[in-house]
Motif scaffolding. Structure first.
Motif, PDB file in Angstrom:
ATOM      1  N   ASN A 165     -20.320 -10.730  18.764  1.00 56.26           N
ATOM      2  CA  ASN A 165     -20.001 -11.943  20.133  1.00 56.26           C
ATOM      3  C   ASN A 165     -18.908 -12.774  19.697  1.00 56.26           C
ATOM      4  O   ASN A 165     -18.258 -12.274  17.947  1.00 56.26           O
ATOM      5  N   LEU A 166     -17.850 -14.017  19.699  1.00 54.13           N
ATOM      6  CA  LEU A 166     -16.698 -14.463  19.522  1.00 54.13           C
ATOM      7  C   LEU A 166     -17.402 -16.261  19.207  1.00 54.13           C
ATOM      8  O   LEU A 166     -16.568 -17.025  18.588  1.00 54.13           O
ATOM      9  N   TRP A 167     -18.749 -16.196  18.843  1.00 55.84           N
ATOM     10  CA  TRP A 167     -19.464 -17.583  18.547  1.00 55.84           C
ATOM     11  C   TRP A 167     -19.816 -17.990  16.782  1.00 55.84           C
ATOM     12  O   TRP A 167     -19.934 -18.467  16.539  1.00 55.84           O
ATOM     13  N   VAL A 168     -20.662 -16.382  16.859  1.00 52.71           N
ATOM     14  CA  VAL A 168     -21.457 -17.144  15.764  1.00 52.71           C
ATOM     15  C   VAL A 168     -21.473 -15.783  15.403  1.00 52.71           C
ATOM     16  O   VAL A 168     -21.730 -14.132  15.247  1.00 52.71           O
ATOM     17  N   GLY A 169     -22.020 -15.661  14.067  1.00 49.85           N
ATOM     18  CA  GLY A 169     -21.797 -14.959  12.571  1.00 49.85           C
ATOM     19  C   GLY A 169     -20.627 -14.991  12.283  1.00 49.85           C
ATOM     20  O   GLY A 169     -19.729 -15.703  12.366  1.00 49.85           O
ATOM     21  N   LEU A 170     -19.815 -13.143  11.146  1.00 45.92           N
ATOM     22  CA  LEU A 170     -19.016 -13.893  10.652  1.00 45.92           C
ATOM     23  C   LEU A 170     -17.897 -13.064  11.241  1.00 45.92           C
ATOM     24  O   LEU A 170     -18.442 -11.124  12.096  1.00 45.92           O
ATOM     25  N   ARG A 171     -16.871 -13.305  11.308  1.00 53.78           N
ATOM     26  CA  ARG A 171     -16.007 -12.602  12.870  1.00 53.78           C
ATOM     27  C   ARG A 171     -14.362 -11.699  12.308  1.00 53.78           C
ATOM     28  O   ARG A 171     -13.564 -12.509  11.793  1.00 53.78           O
ATOM     29  N   THR A 172     -14.546 -11.387  10.793  1.00 53.60           N
ATOM     30  CA  THR A 172     -13.750 -10.446  10.117  1.00 53.60           C
ATOM     31  C   THR A 172     -12.689  -9.286  11.142  1.00 53.60           C
ATOM     32  O   THR A 172     -13.597  -8.265  11.897  1.00 53.60           O
ATOM     33  N   ALA A 173     -12.040  -9.130  10.778  1.00 55.42           N
ATOM     34  CA  ALA A 173     -11.216  -8.062  11.711  1.00 55.42           C
ATOM     35  C   ALA A 173     -12.305  -6.747  11.395  1.00 55.42           C
ATOM     36  O   ALA A 173     -12.452  -6.124  12.675  1.00 55.42           O
ATOM     37  N   ALA A 174     -12.577  -5.828  10.331  1.00 58.57           N
ATOM     38  CA  ALA A 174     -13.399  -5.372  10.188  1.00 58.57           C
ATOM     39  C   ALA A 174     -14.796  -5.084  10.741  1.00 58.57           C
ATOM     40  O   ALA A 174     -15.293  -4.016  11.074  1.00 58.57           O
ATOM     41  N   LEU A 175     -14.969  -6.442  10.403  1.00 60.24           N
ATOM     42  CA  LEU A 175     -16.557  -6.431  11.285  1.00 60.24           C
ATOM     43  C   LEU A 175     -16.166  -6.274  13.072  1.00 60.24           C
ATOM     44  O   LEU A 175     -17.504  -6.376  13.499  1.00 60.24           O
ATOM     45  N   MET A 176     -15.722  -7.002  13.375  1.00 55.95           N
ATOM     46  CA  MET A 176     -15.363  -6.506  14.709  1.00 55.95           C
ATOM     47  C   MET A 176     -14.795  -5.415  15.709  1.00 55.95           C
ATOM     48  O   MET A 176     -14.940  -5.435  16.979  1.00 55.95           O
ATOM     49  N   GLU A 177     -14.626  -4.366  14.445  1.00 55.16           N
ATOM     50  CA  GLU A 177     -14.225  -3.577  15.207  1.00 55.16           C
ATOM     51  C   GLU A 177     -14.852  -2.586  16.021  1.00 55.16           C
ATOM     52  O   GLU A 177     -14.187  -2.496  17.099  1.00 55.16           O
ATOM     53  N   SER A 178     -16.931  -2.432  15.450  1.00 53.48           N
ATOM     54  CA  SER A 178     -17.395  -1.943  16.625  1.00 53.48           C
ATOM     55  C   SER A 178     -18.457  -2.735  16.051  1.00 53.48           C
ATOM     56  O   SER A 178     -19.033  -3.303  15.378  1.00 53.48           O
ATOM     57  N   ASP A 179     -19.709  -2.263  17.155  1.00 50.37           N
ATOM     58  CA  ASP A 179     -21.022  -2.961  17.474  1.00 50.37           C
ATOM     59  C   ASP A 179     -21.917  -2.181  15.563  1.00 50.37           C
ATOM     60  O   ASP A 179     -22.209  -2.768  14.653  1.00 50.37           O
ATOM     61  N   ASP A 180     -21.769  -1.422  15.261  1.00 48.22           N
ATOM     62  CA  ASP A 180     -21.810  -0.728  13.638  1.00 48.22           C
ATOM     63  C   ASP A 180     -21.234  -1.534  12.670  1.00 48.22           C
ATOM     64  O   ASP A 180     -22.222  -1.616  11.729  1.00 48.22           O
ATOM     65  N   ALA A 181     -20.095  -1.611  12.806  1.00 48.67           N
ATOM     66  CA  ALA A 181     -19.641  -1.808  11.661  1.00 48.67           C
ATOM     67  C   ALA A 181     -20.136  -3.358  11.681  1.00 48.67           C
ATOM     68  O   ALA A 181     -20.300  -4.609  10.527  1.00 48.67           O
ATOM     69  N   TRP A 182     -20.347  -4.606  12.903  1.00 49.45           N
ATOM     70  CA  TRP A 182     -20.908  -5.992  13.035  1.00 49.45           C
ATOM     71  C   TRP A 182     -22.069  -5.827  12.249  1.00 49.45           C
ATOM     72  O   TRP A 182     -22.865  -6.851  11.313  1.00 49.45           O
TER      73      TRP A 182
END
Length: 115
Positions: free
Chosen positions: A36-53
């Motif tokens: 999501n765009l609100w809670v959690g760590l939001r780096t480029a690597a993490l936002m690439e896919s659900d698996d990366a998240w």
């Protein structure tokens, strides 16, 4: 009276933030924190896919929990201190959380890149 109000409002703010961080860590570890765009760590690597998240938050959970625990300790300490000491404890708690969230972000990004 002013010392008490400052202590309690600071303790409440720090405590709520600490609990939120601990909850994010818990949900990240259990893989129930959806991207999501609100809670959690939001780096480029993490936002690439659900698996990366998921991989990133699972790897960072321990560090996010440490960050939240530091805020909770700061919250408890601020209840018992004078107004000047509360400011120091609040700043120390904020420095603590910044350091651990930075570490968590680095660990999460590495885990996300590994897949």
């Amino acid at each position: 009276m002013t010392d008490l109000i400052v202590s309690l409002t600071t303790a409440a703010s720090l405590g709520i933030a600490g609990v939120i961080l601990a909850a994010v860590a818990y949900r990240g570890q259990r893989e129930t924190l959806l991207r999501n765009l609100w809670v959690g760590l939001r780096t480029a690597a993490l936002m690439e896919s659900d698996d990366a998240w998921v991989a990133g938050h699972r790897a960072a959970a321990r560090y996010l929990c440490i960050a939240g625990a530091g805020l909770i300790v700061s919250a408890v300490a601020s209840v018992f201190l004078t107004e000047a000491a509360v400011a120091v404890v609040a700043l120390a708690g904020c420095a603590w959380v910044l350091a651990w969230v930075f570490i968590a972000s680095r660990v999460a990004a590495r885990a996300a890149e590994r897949g």
